[in-house]
Design an enzyme around this catalytic site. Sequence first.
Site, PDB file in Angstrom:
ATOM      1  N   HIS A 230      19.044  29.587   1.085  1.00 42.62           N
ATOM      2  CA  HIS A 230      20.269  28.822   0.875  1.00 42.62           C
ATOM      3  C   HIS A 230      19.970  27.429   0.334  1.00 42.62           C
ATOM      4  O   HIS A 230      20.510  27.051  -0.703  1.00 42.62           O
ATOM      5  CB  HIS A 230      21.202  28.774   2.084  1.00 42.62           C
ATOM      6  CG  HIS A 230      22.506  28.162   1.631  1.00 42.62           C
ATOM      7  ND1 HIS A 230      23.387  28.843   0.828  1.00 42.62           N
ATOM      8  CD2 HIS A 230      23.002  26.917   1.742  1.00 42.62           C
ATOM      9  CE1 HIS A 230      24.382  28.045   0.477  1.00 42.62           C
ATOM     10  NE2 HIS A 230      24.186  26.869   1.022  1.00 42.62           N
ATOM     11  N   TYR A 234      20.739  24.187  -3.391  1.00 40.22           N
ATOM     12  CA  TYR A 234      20.957  22.739  -3.531  1.00 40.22           C
ATOM     13  C   TYR A 234      19.793  22.083  -4.274  1.00 40.22           C
ATOM     14  O   TYR A 234      19.966  21.018  -4.856  1.00 40.22           O
ATOM     15  CB  TYR A 234      21.223  22.097  -2.169  1.00 40.22           C
ATOM     16  CG  TYR A 234      22.453  22.709  -1.532  1.00 40.22           C
ATOM     17  CD1 TYR A 234      23.697  22.601  -2.170  1.00 40.22           C
ATOM     18  CD2 TYR A 234      22.388  23.467  -0.382  1.00 40.22           C
ATOM     19  CE1 TYR A 234      24.821  23.215  -1.650  1.00 40.22           C
ATOM     20  CE2 TYR A 234      23.515  24.080   0.143  1.00 40.22           C
ATOM     21  CZ  TYR A 234      24.727  23.955  -0.499  1.00 40.22           C
ATOM     22  OH  TYR A 234      25.839  24.567   0.009  1.00 40.22           O
ATOM     23  N   HIS A 381      30.520  34.633  -7.731  1.00 36.95           N
ATOM     24  CA  HIS A 381      30.380  33.299  -7.126  1.00 36.95           C
ATOM     25  C   HIS A 381      29.202  32.557  -7.739  1.00 36.95           C
ATOM     26  O   HIS A 381      29.316  31.410  -8.160  1.00 36.95           O
ATOM     27  CB  HIS A 381      30.199  33.466  -5.610  1.00 36.95           C
ATOM     28  CG  HIS A 381      29.570  32.294  -4.916  1.00 36.95           C
ATOM     29  ND1 HIS A 381      30.213  31.084  -4.756  1.00 36.95           N
ATOM     30  CD2 HIS A 381      28.335  32.135  -4.346  1.00 36.95           C
ATOM     31  CE1 HIS A 381      29.409  30.239  -4.107  1.00 36.95           C
ATOM     32  NE2 HIS A 381      28.272  30.847  -3.865  1.00 36.95           N
ATOM     33  N   PHE A 382      28.058  33.232  -7.839  1.00 33.55           N
ATOM     34  CA  PHE A 382      26.901  32.416  -8.230  1.00 33.55           C
ATOM     35  C   PHE A 382      26.803  32.183  -9.730  1.00 33.55           C
ATOM     36  O   PHE A 382      26.061  31.316 -10.162  1.00 33.55           O
ATOM     37  CB  PHE A 382      25.602  32.859  -7.556  1.00 33.55           C
ATOM     38  CG  PHE A 382      24.992  34.171  -7.916  1.00 33.55           C
ATOM     39  CD1 PHE A 382      24.497  34.412  -9.172  1.00 33.55           C
ATOM     40  CD2 PHE A 382      24.846  35.158  -6.932  1.00 33.55           C
ATOM     41  CE1 PHE A 382      23.878  35.616  -9.470  1.00 33.55           C
ATOM     42  CE2 PHE A 382      24.232  36.365  -7.223  1.00 33.55           C
ATOM     43  CZ  PHE A 382      23.749  36.593  -8.496  1.00 33.55           C
ATOM     44  N   HIS A 383      27.597  32.914 -10.511  1.00 35.93           N
ATOM     45  CA  HIS A 383      27.633  32.514 -11.926  1.00 35.93           C
ATOM     46  C   HIS A 383      28.549  31.302 -12.132  1.00 35.93           C
ATOM     47  O   HIS A 383      28.450  30.620 -13.145  1.00 35.93           O
ATOM     48  CB  HIS A 383      28.013  33.688 -12.823  1.00 35.93           C
ATOM     49  CG  HIS A 383      26.833  34.599 -13.060  1.00 35.93           C
ATOM     50  ND1 HIS A 383      26.497  35.617 -12.196  1.00 35.93           N
ATOM     51  CD2 HIS A 383      25.865  34.584 -14.015  1.00 35.93           C
ATOM     52  CE1 HIS A 383      25.385  36.203 -12.617  1.00 35.93           C
ATOM     53  NE2 HIS A 383      24.978  35.591 -13.723  1.00 35.93           N
ATOM     54  N   ARG A 444      27.288  45.106  -6.312  1.00 36.26           N
ATOM     55  CA  ARG A 444      26.307  44.360  -7.082  1.00 36.26           C
ATOM     56  C   ARG A 444      25.012  45.168  -7.122  1.00 36.26           C
ATOM     57  O   ARG A 444      24.882  46.158  -6.403  1.00 36.26           O
ATOM     58  CB  ARG A 444      26.074  42.967  -6.466  1.00 36.26           C
ATOM     59  CG  ARG A 444      25.363  42.986  -5.134  1.00 36.26           C
ATOM     60  CD  ARG A 444      25.205  41.610  -4.492  1.00 36.26           C
ATOM     61  NE  ARG A 444      24.189  40.790  -5.161  1.00 36.26           N
ATOM     62  CZ  ARG A 444      23.562  39.744  -4.606  1.00 36.26           C
ATOM     63  NH1 ARG A 444      23.855  39.375  -3.360  1.00 36.26           N
ATOM     64  NH2 ARG A 444      22.672  39.044  -5.263  1.00 36.26           N
ATOM     65  N   ARG A 445      24.075  44.762  -7.977  1.00 37.91           N
ATOM     66  CA  ARG A 445      22.747  45.369  -8.023  1.00 37.91           C
ATOM     67  C   ARG A 445      22.800  46.891  -8.133  1.00 37.91           C
ATOM     68  O   ARG A 445      22.084  47.598  -7.418  1.00 37.91           O
ATOM     69  CB  ARG A 445      21.951  44.978  -6.768  1.00 37.91           C
ATOM     70  CG  ARG A 445      21.694  43.498  -6.688  1.00 37.91           C
ATOM     71  CD  ARG A 445      20.901  43.096  -5.478  1.00 37.91           C
ATOM     72  NE  ARG A 445      20.275  41.802  -5.703  1.00 37.91           N
ATOM     73  CZ  ARG A 445      19.552  41.153  -4.806  1.00 37.91           C
ATOM     74  NH1 ARG A 445      19.369  41.661  -3.616  1.00 37.91           N
ATOM     75  NH2 ARG A 445      19.001  39.996  -5.095  1.00 37.91           N
TER      76      ARG A 445
END
Length: 556
Positions: A230, A234, A381-383, A444-445
Amino acid sequence: MSTPIVSSPQAYELAANERSFVKWNIYFGFAVLSVGVLHGLRQALNYAGVDTMNSIPGMHGYYQGLTVHGVFNALVLTSAFANGFMALTTARGFNRKLNPALLQAALWTLLLGSVMASYAIFSNQASVLYTFYPPLQAHWTFYLGLALVVISTWLTSFALFAAHYGWRREHPGERIPLLAYMSLVTYWMWDIASLGIAIEVVVLLLPWSLGLIHGSDPLLSRTLFWYTGHPIVYFWLLPVYVSWYGMVPKQAGGKLFSDPLTRVAFLMFLCLSIPVGFHHQFSDPGISPTFKFIAAALTFGVFFPSLMTAFSVMYALEIGGRKNGGSGLIGWFFKIPWRDPSLSAQVLAMIGFLLGGATGLINASYSINQVVHNTAFIPGHFHLTVGTAVVLSYMGIAYWLVPYLQDRTLWSPGLARLQGWLYFVGVMFLSHGLMSGGLRGMPRRTMMARAAYAKFEPSWHVPGLMTGFGGIVMFIAVMLFFLIIIMTAFFGEKRAAEDLPLTETIRPPDNRGWQIGLDNFGYWIAITVALIVMAYGPFIVTYMPPKLTSPGFQAF
Ligand code: HAS
């Protein structure tokens, strides 16, 4: 009164070795991105039902391509960019040279590690994705290669810390310049955060892949991975925040609202980024719900420094927009210097991040996480976060950084402007496709183009097409980016050396009172360690010793 965010306002002249360190890291990162996005395009097409499995000679399967995409884009590009950019901002912040031996060692370690990991991946001995969960097993060169990439970030951090130490001896009682402060906190956070993955790789996975120990412990490995996994987001984000706080206000014609508020935001990241890793393991058995709850609560805590950032940056943009004649509640927004491609790309990245942040809250909410976990919602979300807030900002930063490094003007600012918009439109389609499909259970995946069941779920059809379309547009945009960068580096018009676009702050740091404590990293590191012990200690103590029971599998 306003203050500069550097130690001395005169432009700092980069030493030749520093310039080459920054250049090599940034250019190497972008070279890696070019390979990563090719495989990204294949992922997006996969959701649209287009099978590109046999399209690249030497590539063997879906998971091999997905591993290249994740490792190159999320691990190597980001480490290289952070090393190069934070070295620059620290040297400029302190107006001080960085240790050349450490920089050189960091660069070579990064290159060597990347080559080793690439060997394992391209020879199809490491199709384990960027999370490399055991019992999937990779060739030892993969683990050692990634360990070296992490070590390169540590070596860079030592160069930054050494500069801080030297500067402090010559400037007793002075406040750390904000630009250097943000860079130092980024690396303090990351050094503590990366210990999890270092232990996982060095103690568990590397010896296992070499046959020195005969089993793996999937749960302990996943826990160590997400201890780092996680906060790593950041580590990707904070260099971009250095730009959003330290440079974007100036580019927009505004000023940064508050020096102390910025320091508090960065310290919140230091303290709260790490003890939240269990929110990636809400569905894992073997972890008590209490610790999942603690992680969920702290995750809502780590949301706040980003809200503070949204406020600060919006205020800076507003000042710039109003200066340009913008008025009313939102009229100023249309008057910021949209024609500057560096600024426009970064503001678009911020808009994407507003959606990325909102989807992060959805993920963090335990019960709703059950709906979206392991679905295409997560890459959606992560794109929006790493794929937009981070990577689109890298591109925006490159539009002043490459001219700065080469002493040349940006080649075709008009095309650069278009490029940022194109990427933004592409990633909006892609993320919307992934998230709307994910909410309907699209996984996903998964090799969707060959998954027989995918054909029987009509509600995935349109999201899949949107994902494929978005991926194509993003790919074109990234190719345009490379064209602009290459043309700038080789054919941009020669110009005199310029300084970084550094902002001034409206509210300067105070030299007395409670604010002094903000510069004492010892306190904040102690709080960070205490929170980590609270979040992870009981699990580790009750779980030990490791259960090295599972043999390795090379499934793909
Ligand atoms: Fe996340 C999964 C929760 C932020 C990346 N995340 C992932 C994964 C990745 C990732 C890669 O709680 C997948 C890992 C995997 O492979 O399994 N994430 C959050 C939360 C935040 C968050 C609460 N994520 C990020 C960032 C990433 C990133 C940043 C990369 C850089 N995430 C999760 C959770 C999961 C997860 C769960 C696990 C899901 C699962 O089940 O597997 C927060 O930090 C977000 C805070 C963000 C904001 C937005 C602030 C907005 C700003 C821009 C302002 C705009 C301006 C423009 C100024 C609060 C600063 C002006 C605009 C106008 C309109 C005027």
